[in-house]
Design a protein around this motif. Structure first.
Motif, PDB file in Angstrom:
ATOM      1  N   ASN A  16       0.833  -1.199   0.000  1.00  0.00           N
ATOM      2  CA  ASN A  16       0.000   0.000   0.000  1.00  0.00           C
ATOM      3  C   ASN A  16       0.871   1.254   0.000  1.00  0.00           C
ATOM      4  OD1 ASN A  16      -2.213   1.613   0.131  1.00  0.00           O
ATOM      5  ND2 ASN A  16      -2.917   0.898   2.110  1.00  0.00           N
ATOM      6  N   TYR A  17       1.895   1.291   0.835  1.00  0.00           N
ATOM      7  CA  TYR A  17       2.806   2.432   0.895  1.00  0.00           C
ATOM      8  C   TYR A  17       3.610   2.581  -0.393  1.00  0.00           C
ATOM      9  CZ  TYR A  17       1.885   2.686   5.910  1.00  0.00           C
ATOM     10  OH  TYR A  17       1.290   2.802   7.140  1.00  0.00           O
ATOM     11  N   LEU A  18       4.037   1.465  -0.973  1.00  0.00           N
ATOM     12  CA  LEU A  18       4.810   1.525  -2.208  1.00  0.00           C
ATOM     13  C   LEU A  18       3.980   2.087  -3.367  1.00  0.00           C
ATOM     14  CD1 LEU A  18       6.791  -1.838  -2.069  1.00  0.00           C
ATOM     15  CD2 LEU A  18       7.718   0.469  -1.892  1.00  0.00           C
ATOM     16  N   ILE A  19       2.760   1.623  -3.490  1.00  0.00           N
ATOM     17  CA  ILE A  19       1.894   2.122  -4.557  1.00  0.00           C
ATOM     18  C   ILE A  19       1.580   3.598  -4.327  1.00  0.00           C
ATOM     19  CG2 ILE A  19      -0.405   1.920  -5.583  1.00  0.00           C
ATOM     20  CD1 ILE A  19      -0.193  -1.096  -5.089  1.00  0.00           C
ATOM     21  N   SER A  21       3.487   5.736  -2.817  1.00  0.00           N
ATOM     22  CA  SER A  21       4.701   6.493  -3.114  1.00  0.00           C
ATOM     23  C   SER A  21       4.900   6.674  -4.614  1.00  0.00           C
ATOM     24  CB  SER A  21       5.921   5.788  -2.525  1.00  0.00           C
ATOM     25  OG  SER A  21       5.815   5.696  -1.136  1.00  0.00           O
ATOM     26  N   VAL A  22       4.612   5.641  -5.377  1.00  0.00           N
ATOM     27  CA  VAL A  22       4.734   5.747  -6.834  1.00  0.00           C
ATOM     28  C   VAL A  22       3.748   6.773  -7.373  1.00  0.00           C
ATOM     29  CG1 VAL A  22       4.343   4.491  -8.993  1.00  0.00           C
ATOM     30  CG2 VAL A  22       5.683   3.450  -7.187  1.00  0.00           C
ATOM     31  N   VAL A  23       2.523   6.741  -6.901  1.00  0.00           N
ATOM     32  CA  VAL A  23       1.511   7.691  -7.362  1.00  0.00           C
ATOM     33  C   VAL A  23       1.879   9.108  -6.929  1.00  0.00           C
ATOM     34  CG1 VAL A  23      -0.919   8.355  -7.164  1.00  0.00           C
ATOM     35  CG2 VAL A  23      -0.302   5.964  -7.467  1.00  0.00           C
ATOM     36  N   PHE A  24       2.371   9.276  -5.723  1.00  0.00           N
ATOM     37  CA  PHE A  24       2.807  10.590  -5.259  1.00  0.00           C
ATOM     38  C   PHE A  24       3.945  11.120  -6.130  1.00  0.00           C
ATOM     39  CE2 PHE A  24       5.521  13.325  -2.655  1.00  0.00           C
ATOM     40  CZ  PHE A  24       4.605  14.322  -2.338  1.00  0.00           C
ATOM     41  N   THR A  25       4.876  10.247  -6.504  1.00  0.00           N
ATOM     42  CA  THR A  25       5.992  10.649  -7.364  1.00  0.00           C
ATOM     43  C   THR A  25       5.493  11.054  -8.745  1.00  0.00           C
ATOM     44  OG1 THR A  25       7.416   9.121  -6.150  1.00  0.00           O
ATOM     45  CG2 THR A  25       8.219   9.918  -8.262  1.00  0.00           C
ATOM     46  N   ILE A  26       4.501  10.352  -9.261  1.00  0.00           N
ATOM     47  CA  ILE A  26       3.939  10.727 -10.563  1.00  0.00           C
ATOM     48  C   ILE A  26       3.232  12.077 -10.461  1.00  0.00           C
ATOM     49  CG2 ILE A  26       2.183  10.118 -12.279  1.00  0.00           C
ATOM     50  CD1 ILE A  26       3.039   7.218 -11.957  1.00  0.00           C
ATOM     51  N   LEU A  27       2.543  12.327  -9.361  1.00  0.00           N
ATOM     52  CA  LEU A  27       1.922  13.636  -9.163  1.00  0.00           C
ATOM     53  C   LEU A  27       2.977  14.736  -9.100  1.00  0.00           C
ATOM     54  CD1 LEU A  27      -0.911  12.820  -6.603  1.00  0.00           C
ATOM     55  CD2 LEU A  27      -1.177  13.506  -8.986  1.00  0.00           C
ATOM     56  N   LEU A  84       0.524   4.740 -18.193  1.00  0.00           N
ATOM     57  CA  LEU A  84       0.411   3.293 -18.000  1.00  0.00           C
ATOM     58  C   LEU A  84       0.392   2.928 -16.520  1.00  0.00           C
ATOM     59  CD1 LEU A  84       2.662   1.855 -20.832  1.00  0.00           C
ATOM     60  CD2 LEU A  84       0.217   1.514 -20.544  1.00  0.00           C
ATOM     61  N   ILE A  85       1.246   3.540 -15.746  1.00  0.00           N
ATOM     62  CA  ILE A  85       1.279   3.248 -14.309  1.00  0.00           C
ATOM     63  C   ILE A  85      -0.008   3.711 -13.634  1.00  0.00           C
ATOM     64  CG2 ILE A  85       2.426   3.808 -12.131  1.00  0.00           C
ATOM     65  CD1 ILE A  85       5.057   3.906 -13.703  1.00  0.00           C
ATOM     66  N   LEU A  86      -0.400   4.964 -13.899  1.00  0.00           N
ATOM     67  CA  LEU A  86      -1.611   5.483 -13.273  1.00  0.00           C
ATOM     68  C   LEU A  86      -2.852   4.692 -13.680  1.00  0.00           C
ATOM     69  CD1 LEU A  86      -1.314   9.375 -13.406  1.00  0.00           C
ATOM     70  CD2 LEU A  86      -1.350   7.920 -11.391  1.00  0.00           C
ATOM     71  N   SER A  87      -2.959   4.371 -14.960  1.00  0.00           N
ATOM     72  CA  SER A  87      -4.166   3.683 -15.410  1.00  0.00           C
ATOM     73  C   SER A  87      -4.231   2.245 -14.902  1.00  0.00           C
ATOM     74  CB  SER A  87      -4.278   3.716 -16.932  1.00  0.00           C
ATOM     75  OG  SER A  87      -3.200   3.044 -17.517  1.00  0.00           O
ATOM     76  N   SER A  88      -3.092   1.566 -14.800  1.00  0.00           N
ATOM     77  CA  SER A  88      -3.140   0.191 -14.288  1.00  0.00           C
ATOM     78  C   SER A  88      -3.558   0.164 -12.819  1.00  0.00           C
ATOM     79  CB  SER A  88      -1.794  -0.508 -14.485  1.00  0.00           C
ATOM     80  OG  SER A  88      -0.795   0.100 -13.707  1.00  0.00           O
ATOM     81  N   ILE A  89      -3.054   1.102 -12.039  1.00  0.00           N
ATOM     82  CA  ILE A  89      -3.468   1.162 -10.628  1.00  0.00           C
ATOM     83  C   ILE A  89      -4.922   1.603 -10.526  1.00  0.00           C
ATOM     84  CG2 ILE A  89      -3.049   2.295  -8.415  1.00  0.00           C
ATOM     85  CD1 ILE A  89      -0.094   2.545  -9.276  1.00  0.00           C
ATOM     86  N   TYR A  90      -5.310   2.581 -11.326  1.00  0.00           N
ATOM     87  CA  TYR A  90      -6.685   3.080 -11.295  1.00  0.00           C
ATOM     88  C   TYR A  90      -7.678   1.991 -11.689  1.00  0.00           C
ATOM     89  CZ  TYR A  90     -10.683   6.111 -12.154  1.00  0.00           C
ATOM     90  OH  TYR A  90     -11.923   6.684 -12.125  1.00  0.00           O
ATOM     91  N   LEU A 154      -6.280   4.705  -1.436  1.00  0.00           N
ATOM     92  CA  LEU A 154      -5.238   3.988  -0.713  1.00  0.00           C
ATOM     93  C   LEU A 154      -5.128   4.434   0.743  1.00  0.00           C
ATOM     94  CD1 LEU A 154      -2.335   3.881  -3.321  1.00  0.00           C
ATOM     95  CD2 LEU A 154      -3.733   1.976  -2.569  1.00  0.00           C
ATOM     96  N   LEU A 155      -5.245   5.725   0.980  1.00  0.00           N
ATOM     97  CA  LEU A 155      -5.020   6.265   2.316  1.00  0.00           C
ATOM     98  C   LEU A 155      -6.256   6.230   3.202  1.00  0.00           C
ATOM     99  CD1 LEU A 155      -2.746   9.293   1.428  1.00  0.00           C
ATOM    100  CD2 LEU A 155      -2.042   7.056   2.280  1.00  0.00           C
ATOM    101  N   PHE A 156      -7.424   6.438   2.608  1.00  0.00           N
ATOM    102  CA  PHE A 156      -8.654   6.544   3.398  1.00  0.00           C
ATOM    103  C   PHE A 156      -9.627   5.443   3.017  1.00  0.00           C
ATOM    104  CE2 PHE A 156      -7.110  10.909   2.583  1.00  0.00           C
ATOM    105  CZ  PHE A 156      -6.672  11.196   3.864  1.00  0.00           C
ATOM    106  N   LYS A 157      -9.276   4.216   3.324  1.00  0.00           N
ATOM    107  CA  LYS A 157     -10.144   3.072   3.000  1.00  0.00           C
ATOM    108  C   LYS A 157     -11.349   3.054   3.898  1.00  0.00           C
ATOM    109  CE  LYS A 157      -6.247   0.254   2.346  1.00  0.00           C
ATOM    110  NZ  LYS A 157      -5.636  -0.997   2.523  1.00  0.00           N
TER     111      LYS A 157
END
Length: 157
Positions: A16-19, A21-27, A84-90, A154-157
Motif C-alpha cells: 500500500n505504501y509503495l503504490i 509512493s509511486v503515485v505521489f511521485t507521478i503527481l 500506464l502506471i496510473l491507469s493500471s493502478i486506477y 489507498l489512504l482513506f479506505k
C-alpha cells in the motif's frame, strides 16, 4: 507485482505504501512537467508562438527542429510511462465503477494528442498550438485527478 494479480491491499501495508509512493511521485512529476514546459515552451498563446515561430520584434529565434523533436520524444516516453502506471493502478482500484473505462481512454487520448499537436503546430499553424495547449493542460489535470483519487482510496479506505 502481487497487486497486479490480486486487488487485496488489506494484508500488505508495505505494498500500500509503495503504490502510494509511486503515485505521489507521478503527481510530483506532473507538476514539475508543467513548470518545465512553462519555462521552455510556454503555456500561453504568445510565448508558445514566440517559441515555435520566433518573434522578429523581440529578436527571438524559432526553436530548432532537433530540439523540438527531442522534446516531443521525451514527452511521448514520459507520458506513456506515467499514464500506464496510473491507469493500471486506477483500473485495479476502480474496476467496478462505470466511468473507469471512459476516464482511462480519455487520459490516453489526451496524453498522446499533446505531443502530436506540438509537432503539427510547428509544421502546420497556430490552430494546433492552441490545441496543444488545451490537450497538454487537460491531460495533466486529468492525470492529477486520477492520481489524487488513487491516493484517496489507498489512504482513506
Amino acid at each position: 507485482m502481487k497487486f497486479l494479480v490480486t486487488k487485496d491491499l488489506a494484508h500488505s501495508t508495505l505494498l500500500n505504501y509503495l503504490i502510494g509512493s509511486v503515485v505521489f511521485t507521478i503527481l510530483l512529476y506532473l507538476g514539475l512537467d508543467l513548470l518545465l514546459h512553462a519555462y521552455s515552451i510556454g503555456l500561453d498563446k504568445h510565448s508558445l508562438q514566440a517559441t515555435l515561430y520566433g518573434d522578429a520584434e523581440n529578436f527571438i529565434e524559432p526553436i530548432l527542429i532537433d530540439s523540438l523533436l527531442l522534446q516531443v520524444h521525451i514527452d511521448l516516453f514520459m507520458t506513456l510511462f506515467s499514464i500506464l502506471i496510473l491507469s493500471s493502478i486506477y483500473i485495479r482500484l476502480y474496476s467496478s465503477e462505470a466511468m473507469t473505462k471512459w476516464i482511462v481512454h480519455l487520459l490516453f487520448i489526451l496524453g498522446i494528442l499533446a505531443p502530436v499537436m506540438l509537432i503539427l503546430a510547428y509544421f502546420v499553424g497556430t490552430f494546433f498550438a492552441a490545441m496543444w495547449l488545451i490537450s497538454f493542460v487537460l491531460w495533466h489535470v486529468l492525470a492529477s485527478i486520477v492520481g489524487i483519487m488513487i491516493l484517496k482510496k489507498l489512504l482513506f479506505k
